[in-house]
Design an enzyme around this catalytic site. Structure first.
Site: not given
Ligand code: GLP
Length: 258
Positions: A64, A133
């Site tokens: 993304d 979420n």
């Molecule tokens: C972001 C990314 C996701 C990721 C999520 C969780 O929103 N777009 O791809 O999985 O955060 O991130 P974290 O691992 O920092 O909790």
């Protein structure tokens, strides 16, 4: 599905990196789908140490990208891939692919990224984090399981969670380009990494809950080759799944139901 639970986030990163290194070194070239966020950070560090110190035939494909950040912004995922992951793994910048979040036509940009993935023959392994979420990539709750790369609106919960990377929440973009759930399910293998105290509910919904649009990560239950690596904090609410014993980690289908 395989579930590996470790003591601590760094050990989760190491376990995930071992699995990755094993798969990458046995393939002549490897198309790696990469997630950003905190959870896989230590995985990339450990992976760099486990791979031989030569340029590898690895192509990196981002899940993304934010819409609205200027190109080269430190929090853009393109920069994270280039300055972080590609540089750690000693990869040429030409091997980094990111959805074009700067394109004036997001629909065209999405189609182009889907075509790029197809032209490269698809993803060999997709690394994923999970949002509190249940989002994967930026596929927020109620994203369609058939979705492909497209522009999405971020929920306020996601913007607040990601505001830790920005000076204020107002600076967090409100839109992003993300691979869709069907892109993720099309990868040959999926490695989900979840660490920390904000993830237990999401992890339970993803792997023990019903397959439901309310939890995008639950779509992974439909995939044939999924490994979940998490630390004990993230695993703390699991009740039905039992971690894979170390000796059986390489085997398939070795998560048992109580
Ligand atoms: C972001 C990314 C996701 C990721 C999520 C969780 O929103 N777009 O791809 O999985 O955060 O991130 P974290 O691992 O920092 O909790």
């Amino acid at each position: 599905m395989r579930l590996i639970v470790t003591d601590g986030a760094d050990a989760a990163g190491h376990a995930a990196a071992e699995l990755l290194a094993e798969r990458i070194t046995r393939a002549p070239k490897f198309r790696l789908g990469v997630a950003t966020g905190s959870s896989p950070e230590s995985t990339y560090r450990h992976l760099a140490a486990l791979l031989p110190p030569r340029p590898h035939a690895i192509e990196l494909f981002a899940l993304d990208e934010y819409i609205g950040l200027p190109r080269g912004h430190a929090q853009s995922y393109e920069e994270t891939l280039k300055q972080g992951i590609a540089s750690l793994l000693n990869l040429d910048l030409g091997s980094v692919h990111v959805p074009d979040a700067w394109h004036s036509d997001p629909t065209a940009a999405g189609l182009r990224y889907d075509a790029l993935l197809a032209n490269h023959g698809g993803i060999d392994l997709q690394i994923l984090g999970i949002g509190a979420n249940g989002h994967i990539g930026f596929n927020e709750p109620f994203s369609e399981f058939g979705s492909r790369t497209r522009r999405v609106a971020l929920t306020e919960e996601t913007r607040r969670a990601n505001s830790r990377f920005f000076a204020t929440v107002d600076q967090v973009p409100t839109y992003a380009m993300t691979q869709g759930i069907s892109n993720i399910l099309a990868a040959s293998a999926v490695l989900l990494i979840a660490t920390g105290q904000h993830k237990p509910d999401a992890l339970v919904a993803a792997i023990e809950g019903p397959i439901a649009w309310a939890c995008p990560a639950s779509a992974l239950q439909l995939h044939r080759d999924v490994t979940v690596v998490c630390d004990s904090a993230a695993a703390s609410s699991l009740t039905q799944t039992i971690p894979t014993p170390p000796a059986r980690r390489q085997g398939a289908n070795n998560v048992r139901l109580r």
